[in-house]
Design a protein around this motif. Structure first.
Motif: not given
Lengths: 109, 115
Positions: A9-10, A20-21, A78-83, A104-107
């Motif tokens: 996660s990030m 993101l690696p 990044a925007t919230l929709r990129d979560t 799991r990316l959380t913006v």
């Protein structure tokens, strides 16, 4: 089994770049690096792919190291929709795709 | 250009029953792949069809079978349903030419619940 390793996660602040690696140390010369993402309860969405050169499209940039053993997906603002869950996959074109657990990316606002 | 569609959206079946899931590929695509996604996991490859022939299979038992039709639409059939078959079933279509050859376009999935 997936041939890639990604962090579980990030987090990223809204408006900042998300990096993101992905490690793919056993990648073969004819294997491409693909990135997909999956927003909750939807089908995965193609983002970008590359062989050895860096690639950029309207969604993201893909940076592949010279030895091709790792790569980074960059979402520049990044925007919230990129979560979403982001999957890094290596494959020869036409082969099936082996998904790992992804990142799991959380913006956050 | 229409995207990949799947039907039904949701389905509830009883253990031991049989189920058929359907997928319409994106216009111009001749390859369809099916995936199973259990809750909290990444999609797992079931099999792929290219021009009506099975073209690769993942680690799934023979009770998972498929068909591809001349218009490249596809069906996934699962016999003797087990509780562990409860999952999101995803269909993806792809073409075989151009820079974006083999890029897979996914449908929204069918959520199967086995009770």
């Amino acid at each position: 089994d997936a041939k890639t390793t990604q962090p579980t996660s990030m987090d990223c602040a809204e408006g900042r770049a998300a990096n993101l690696p992905c490690n793919h140390s056993t990648i073969s010369g004819n294997e491409y690096v693909y990135w997909y993402r999956q927003i909750h309860s939807q089908g995965p969405q193609y983002i970008i792919h590359g062989l050895k050169n860096n690639e950029t499209n309207e969604m993201a940039s893909l940076i592949i190291t010279e030895d091709r053993k790792s790569s980074t997906l960059i979402l520049p603002h990044a925007t919230l929709r990129d979560t979403a869950v982001y999957y890094c996959i290596v494959r020869v074109g036409g082969d099936d795709m082996r998904f790992g657990a992804g990142t799991r990316l959380t913006v956050k606002p | 250009e229409t995207g990949v569609t799947q039907s039904p959206t949701h389905l509830i079946k009883t253990r031991g029953q049989q189920v058929t899931l359907r997928c319409s590929s994106q216009s111009g695509h001749n390859t369809v792949s099916w995936y199973q996604q259990a809750l909290g996991q990444g999609p797992q490859f079931i099999f792929q069809y290219y021009r009506e022939e099975e073209n690769g299979r993942g680690n799934f038992p023979p009770r998972f079978s498929g068909l591809q039709f001349p218009n490249y639409s596809s069906e996934l059939n699962v016999n003797a349903l087990e509780l562990d078959d409860s999952a999101l079933y995803l269909c993806a279509s792809s073409g075989t030419s151009g820079w974006n050859a083999y890029e897979q376009y996914f449908g929204p999935g069918t959520r199967l619940t086995v009770t």
